[in-house]
Design a protein around this motif. Structure first.
Motif, short mmCIF file in Angstrom:
data_model
loop_
_atom_site.label_atom_id
_atom_site.label_comp_id
_atom_site.label_asym_id
_atom_site.label_seq_id
_atom_site.Cartn_x
_atom_site.Cartn_y
_atom_site.Cartn_z
N ASP A 1 0.87 -1.17 0.00
CA ASP A 1 0.00 0.00 0.00
C ASP A 1 0.91 1.23 0.00
N ARG B 1 3.36 0.56 3.09
CA ARG B 1 3.15 -0.60 3.97
C ARG B 1 3.17 -1.88 3.16
N THR C 1 -1.84 5.20 -3.91
CA THR C 1 -3.12 5.91 -3.79
C THR C 1 -2.90 7.42 -3.99
N GLU D 1 -10.27 1.72 -4.54
CA GLU D 1 -9.82 1.89 -3.16
C GLU D 1 -10.99 1.70 -2.20
N ASP E 1 -13.08 5.75 4.96
CA ASP E 1 -11.62 5.70 5.03
C ASP E 1 -11.11 7.13 4.86
N TRP F 1 -7.74 -1.71 2.36
CA TRP F 1 -8.14 -2.19 1.03
C TRP F 1 -7.23 -3.30 0.54
CA LIG Z 1 -4.82 4.86 2.45
#
Ligand SMILES: [Ca+2]
Ligand SMILES: O=c1ccn([C@@H]2O[C@H](COP(=O)(O)OP(=O)(O)O)[C@@H](O)[C@H]2O)c(=O)[nH]1
Length: 409
Positions: free
Chosen positions: A35, A42, A111, A153, A180, A393
């Motif tokens: 991510d 991450r 993202t 997402e 989120d 996600w």
């Molecule tokens: Ca995020």
């Protein structure tokens, strides 16, 4: 189809893996999902087991690690950015047995942080990451490093939460919506029940998605620039100004005497309190209100659905003792406003935590109430992990990936 490890497997821990009766015919699979968020990168390493060919894959566990800042902070040093990914990927070599490396897929989805960069700069970062992947011993599928569409997402986080809470299989499915709040974007997703919602919603807020042999038509939208950190800049007026260098952005949400600097998305901002002017909740709330008012679609049906909220909703609720870090909890929308008043009217006693706490809480209250249109007494389930798996996600994305690769159906 996937399912949870069943409770009958309690005896697993009592035997070494090789002689455990449950493992006689068990196949283990791994999936690695990165991510690349606006505030950090991450790695999620998921382990799945298949007890027999006709049984569903079961999610067994997750290994999670993260680094800060996010890739977008390396906008002018793409190689250095990719090194942060390499460091995390080395962890996966310890977590996944060598015999499985070649068939374990590794994917990175970026993202809002990368969505906001100039196309060329974002692509340079992604291509450095691709090289790191190619040098790794793992399976690198086509298009394994990309910027994820905001629609996915929301959908994928919805899949994660509803899978982990057991809503996607069995009877009595009562799905939860998700909220989120990232650094740069925010997502709202739920499964509409009413015809009215489907009719009154702009088509680009509706998305059909197939998973676990079901098709879901979801209401989902990702608001770019409405994440918590992007909202700080919007409230400070730092997005309208071309030259940020040397300019001091002031806000009634900040401690009066404060002057400091802050780096976000590779840009340096100087910010401070309203030395001469007003401070406190009232003026602060009107500042953040301008960021959201009239800018978001307000679906009526949210008043009748239940929502899980995580990411910065969770973090700020923890910071102000609204919930416990480990346990999470249920909050009313008005709790955020109450806390915002408390913090904003005493900024100096809270500023050791973060000078932005008053602004962040006020923004969250405004986003929920005036942005999405939630009522004061709407209940939100604040959750970081379900059954020890992160509500992100990334799990939904890994299911989708394994489905594409034909590992599951
Ligand atoms: Ca995020
Ligand atoms: O596995 C994760 C990934 C992110 N976050 C939270 O997400 C927020 C940061 O958002 P992010 O960097 O992902 O920004 P985005 O790119 O989504 O706007 C912070 O509150 C993190 O604690 C989290 O709780 N778990």
């Amino acid at each position: 189809i996937f399912s949870h490890t069943s409770p009958e497997m309690w005896f697993q821990g009592l035997f070494p893996p090789s002689v455990c009766p449950a493992n006689a015919n068990v196949d283990t699979f791994y999936g690695i999902m990165f991510d690349a968020g606006s505030t950090g990168t991450r790695i999620h390493i998921y382990t799945f087991v298949q007890r027999s060919p006709d049984q569903p894959l079961e999610l067994e566990g997750e290994i999670f690690e993260s680094v800060k800042p996010g890739l977008s902070a390396y906008v002018d040093q793409p190689e250095k950015g990719a090194e942060t990914v390499r460091g995390l990927l080395e962890m996966a070599e310890d977590a996944v047995p060598p015999s499985h490396w070649k068939k374990t897929p590794v994917v990175l989805k970026a993202t809002a942080g990368l969505r906001l960069l100039a196309e060329q700069k974002a692509q340079a970062l992604l291509s450095e990451v691709r090289e790191v992947f190619e040098e790794s011993p793992f399976l690198v599928p086509d298009n394994s490093v990309s910027i994820m569409d905001g629609t996915y997402e929301g959908i994928l986080a919805w899949i994660t939460v509803n899978f982990l809470t057991g809503q996607l299989y069995g009877q009595n499915q009562q799905t939860f919506g998700i909220l989120d709040l990232g650094g740069a974007s925010t997502q709202i997703t739920f499964l509409p029940h009413s015809k009215e919602t489907l009719e009154q919603t702009p088509v680009d807020f509706l998305a059909s998605f197939e998973m676990f042999n079901n098709t879901y038509k979801l209401y989902t939208h990702s608001y770019l620039g409405f994440g918590l950190k992007a909202a700080r800049l919007a409230a400070l007026g730092a997005l309208e100004k071309e030259a940020t260098d040397g300019h001091m952005f002031r806000s009634s949400c900040l401690p009066k005497q404060l002057e400091a600097e802050w780096h976000f998305g590779g840009v340096k901002y100087q910010y401070g309190g309203n030395r001469e002017g007003e401070t406190g909740f009232e003026p602060c709330y009107s500042e953040v209100l301008k960021v959201v008012q009239g800018k978001l679609h307000q679906p009526n049906e949210i008043h009748r659905r239940s929502f899980y909220a995580f990411s910065y909703y969770y973090d700020r609720a923890v910071d102000t003792d609204l919930i416990d870090y480990e346990k999470g909890g249920v909050l009313e929308v008005r709790d955020f406003e109450r806390k915002a008043k408390e913090v904003c009217n005493n900024v100096d006693s809270y500023s050791s935590a973060s000078p932005f706490l008053c602004m962040d809480l006020s923004y969250i209250a405004a986003l929920l109430k005036e942005g999405f249109g939630f009522g004061d007494s709407t209940l939100l389930q604040l959750t970081k992990k379900v059954n020890n798996i992160e509500t992100s996600w990334t799990l939904g994305a890994t299911f989708h990936l394994l489905q594409l690769l034909g590992v599951s159906h």
